[in-house]
Enzyme design. Structure first.
Site, PDB file in Angstrom:
ATOM      1  N   ARG A 101      77.980 -15.721 108.099  1.00  0.00           N
ATOM      2  CA  ARG A 101      78.713 -15.869 109.706  1.00  0.00           C
ATOM      3  C   ARG A 101      80.285 -15.189 109.807  1.00  0.00           C
ATOM      4  O   ARG A 101      81.061 -15.188 109.242  1.00  0.00           O
ATOM      5  CB  ARG A 101      78.878 -17.087 109.960  1.00  0.00           C
ATOM      6  CG  ARG A 101      79.509 -17.351 110.906  1.00  0.00           C
ATOM      7  CD  ARG A 101      78.272 -18.355 112.236  1.00  0.00           C
ATOM      8  NE  ARG A 101      77.394 -18.529 112.239  1.00  0.00           N
ATOM      9  CZ  ARG A 101      77.041 -19.856 113.034  1.00  0.00           C
ATOM     10  NH1 ARG A 101      77.992 -20.450 113.230  1.00  0.00           N
ATOM     11  NH2 ARG A 101      75.678 -19.931 113.583  1.00  0.00           N
ATOM     12  N   HIS A 128      72.055 -13.447 116.299  1.00  0.00           N
ATOM     13  CA  HIS A 128      72.144 -14.553 115.286  1.00  0.00           C
ATOM     14  C   HIS A 128      70.488 -14.027 115.376  1.00  0.00           C
ATOM     15  O   HIS A 128      69.723 -15.967 115.021  1.00  0.00           O
ATOM     16  CB  HIS A 128      72.366 -15.780 116.186  1.00  0.00           C
ATOM     17  CG  HIS A 128      72.521 -17.356 115.471  1.00  0.00           C
ATOM     18  ND1 HIS A 128      72.183 -17.276 114.378  1.00  0.00           N
ATOM     19  CD2 HIS A 128      72.671 -18.568 116.581  1.00  0.00           C
ATOM     20  CE1 HIS A 128      72.901 -18.229 113.730  1.00  0.00           C
ATOM     21  NE2 HIS A 128      72.900 -19.459 115.236  1.00  0.00           N
ATOM     22  N   GLN A 131      68.276 -17.738 113.389  1.00  0.00           N
ATOM     23  CA  GLN A 131      68.140 -19.174 114.631  1.00  0.00           C
ATOM     24  C   GLN A 131      66.777 -18.439 115.999  1.00  0.00           C
ATOM     25  O   GLN A 131      66.313 -19.232 115.953  1.00  0.00           O
ATOM     26  CB  GLN A 131      68.952 -18.982 115.856  1.00  0.00           C
ATOM     27  CG  GLN A 131      69.055 -19.921 116.572  1.00  0.00           C
ATOM     28  CD  GLN A 131      69.632 -21.433 115.929  1.00  0.00           C
ATOM     29  OE1 GLN A 131      70.302 -21.661 116.234  1.00  0.00           O
ATOM     30  NE2 GLN A 131      68.407 -21.869 116.851  1.00  0.00           N
ATOM     31  N   ASP A 227      71.503 -20.766 126.463  1.00  0.00           N
ATOM     32  CA  ASP A 227      72.902 -21.326 125.230  1.00  0.00           C
ATOM     33  C   ASP A 227      73.942 -21.296 125.858  1.00  0.00           C
ATOM     34  O   ASP A 227      74.642 -20.884 127.209  1.00  0.00           O
ATOM     35  CB  ASP A 227      72.794 -19.920 124.097  1.00  0.00           C
ATOM     36  CG  ASP A 227      73.808 -20.418 123.284  1.00  0.00           C
ATOM     37  OD1 ASP A 227      74.420 -21.159 122.405  1.00  0.00           O
ATOM     38  OD2 ASP A 227      74.839 -18.703 122.657  1.00  0.00           O
ATOM     39  N   CYS A 267      70.315 -23.741 120.754  1.00  0.00           N
ATOM     40  CA  CYS A 267      70.491 -23.294 119.887  1.00  0.00           C
ATOM     41  C   CYS A 267      71.466 -24.345 119.353  1.00  0.00           C
ATOM     42  O   CYS A 267      71.526 -24.823 117.782  1.00  0.00           O
ATOM     43  CB  CYS A 267      70.914 -22.003 119.434  1.00  0.00           C
ATOM     44  SG  CYS A 267      72.055 -21.704 120.054  1.00  0.00           S
ATOM     45  N   ARG A 295      65.744 -24.732 111.481  1.00  0.00           N
ATOM     46  CA  ARG A 295      66.564 -23.574 110.431  1.00  0.00           C
ATOM     47  C   ARG A 295      66.292 -23.893 109.255  1.00  0.00           C
ATOM     48  O   ARG A 295      66.339 -23.062 108.650  1.00  0.00           O
ATOM     49  CB  ARG A 295      68.189 -24.097 110.914  1.00  0.00           C
ATOM     50  CG  ARG A 295      68.389 -24.485 112.716  1.00  0.00           C
ATOM     51  CD  ARG A 295      68.832 -22.670 112.680  1.00  0.00           C
ATOM     52  NE  ARG A 295      69.536 -21.579 112.216  1.00  0.00           N
ATOM     53  CZ  ARG A 295      70.649 -21.549 112.154  1.00  0.00           C
ATOM     54  NH1 ARG A 295      71.596 -22.232 113.447  1.00  0.00           N
ATOM     55  NH2 ARG A 295      71.356 -20.913 111.071  1.00  0.00           N
TER      56      ARG A 295
HETATM   57  N1  NVA Z   1      76.451 -18.155 121.522  1.00  0.00           N
HETATM   58  C1  NVA Z   1      76.513 -19.024 120.250  1.00  0.00           C
HETATM   59  C2  NVA Z   1      75.995 -19.651 119.251  1.00  0.00           C
HETATM   60  C3  NVA Z   1      76.190 -20.337 118.561  1.00  0.00           C
HETATM   61  C4  NVA Z   1      75.231 -21.408 117.507  1.00  0.00           C
HETATM   62  C5  NVA Z   1      78.292 -18.316 119.413  1.00  0.00           C
HETATM   63  O1  NVA Z   1      77.489 -17.473 119.007  1.00  0.00           O
HETATM   64  O2  NVA Z   1      79.246 -18.923 119.789  1.00  0.00           O
HETATM   65  N1   CP Z   2      72.990 -22.952 115.970  1.00  0.00           N
HETATM   66  C1   CP Z   2      73.517 -23.166 115.172  1.00  0.00           C
HETATM   67  O1   CP Z   2      73.562 -21.798 114.428  1.00  0.00           O
HETATM   68  O2   CP Z   2      74.689 -23.743 115.022  1.00  0.00           O
HETATM   69  P1   CP Z   2      75.553 -23.715 114.049  1.00  0.00           P
HETATM   70  O3   CP Z   2      77.149 -23.119 114.607  1.00  0.00           O
HETATM   71  O4   CP Z   2      76.079 -25.317 113.893  1.00  0.00           O
HETATM   72  O5   CP Z   2      75.984 -23.603 112.682  1.00  0.00           O
END
Ligand code: NVA
Ligand code: CP
Length: 314
Positions: A101, A128, A131, A227, A267, A295
């Site tokens: 990530r 993502h 997800q 989201d 998500c 997930r």
């Molecule tokens: N769009 C959000 C998704 C979190 C899982 C982010 O990137 O923070």
């Molecule tokens: N949806 C998701 O990726 O959650 P986290 O940021 O908690 O991993």
């Protein structure tokens, strides 16, 4: 050739289907395959916070017979400037796969070029994809199987320029869905990604629509998604974003104009009263907890699939 999963369309439609079928099978039998028996290590690296991704990769790798080596990249030498390429060369000699990530998509691409083992995008600024596999698997499971996905209309409203919007466009189009994004014009998805999604949709009998109108996106939709309005990395813009997305909130009105019984995805983490109201996310049409559970199953399916491919070369 070692395969990676850096964006949703790194799988063909047929391959996405295999992974989704496997995800549903893993939900029925958590120990169906153990590709990392040994245990072999899988590195799971974080440059941004996480709850679900951290837990699901950790539990998932363990259930696949492996050892999850979870690292906050900032506390490794990467945080002191060691290059992605050098890190990839070191990790690739010791672990069987890498999930990461991070911020730029170029970083996971660089990791994939040098690692020699499968690299999985565990969220970047652009995509993502893990997800979306989970989301598609959850919808498929709730609707009786993967065959149910093609032809469904999926409406995503809110920040159309973020990783989730982009991954819904590509992943949904690959699954043969009609994907609609409703967002303010300043937050439309990347034109290049919309073009890629349109090409995939045309091959799969689906379609792609981008609109500024919440109702146009939502009307008759079978699956509704939203989201956060402030993604990780966008915190400095949270002031200018405030108020910009209010008319894209998923609420009782969204459900009224969507298809009867439409399923609601998020998500997570969710901000009740902002992008989604509590009555909707905690209501009977929400499948967000199944989605979060998926997930685990979807990433186990993906890792099993990638490990089998990597093994074929050995
Ligand atoms: N769009 C959000 C998704 C979190 C899982 C982010 O990137 O923070
Ligand atoms: N949806 C998701 O990726 O959650 P986290 O940021 O908690 O991993």
């Amino acid at each position: 050739m070692v395969r990676h999963f850096l964006r949703d369309d790194d799988l063909t439609a047929a391959e996405q289907r295999e992974v989704l079928e496997l995800a549903l099978a893993f939900r029925k039998n958590r120990y169906l395959h153990r590709p990392f028996d040994g245990p072999q290590a899988v590195a799971v690296l974080f440059d941004k916070p996480s709850t679900r991704t951290r837990v699901s990769f950790s539990a998932g790798v363990a259930e696949l017979g492996g050892y999850p080596l979870v690292l906050d990249a900032g506390s490794s030498q990467m945080g002191r400037g060691e290059s992605v390429a050098d890190t990839a060369r070191v990790l690739g000699r010791q672990v069987s796969a890498i999930a990461w990530r991070t911020f730029g998509q170029d970083r996971v691409e660089e990791m994939a070029r040098h690692a020699g083992v499968p690299v999985v995008n565990a969220l970047t600024d652009d995509f993502h994809p893990c997800q979306i596999l989970a989301d598609l698997a959850a919808v498929a499971d709730a609707r009786g199987g993967v065959d149910a996905l093609a032809g469904l209309t999926l409406a995503y409203v809110g920040d159309g320029a973020n990783n989730m919007a982009h991954s819904y466009l590509l992943g949904g189009a690959l699954a043969g869905m009609h994907v609609r994004v409703g967002a303010p014009e300043d937050y439309f998805p990347s034109e290049a990604i919309v073009l890629d999604a349109k090409r995939l949709a045309a091959q799969r009998g689906g379609s792609v629509t981008v609109t500024t109108d919440h109702d146009d996106a939502m009307r008759g939709a079978d699956v509704i998604a939203t989201d956060t309005w402030v993604s990780m990395g966008d915190e400095a813009e949270s002031g200018e974003r405030t108020g910009h997305f209010d008319s894209y909130q998923v609420n009782a009105h969204s459900l009224e104009i969507a298809a009867a019984g439409a399923q609601v995805l998020h998500c997570l983490p969710a901000y009740r009263g902002k992008e989604i109201t509590a009555d909707v996310i905690d209501g009977p049409q929400s499948i967000v907890w199944l989605e979060a559970e998926y997930r685990l199953h979807a990433q186990k399916a993906l890792l099993t699939w990638l490990a089998a491919r990597a093994g074929q070369d050995a």
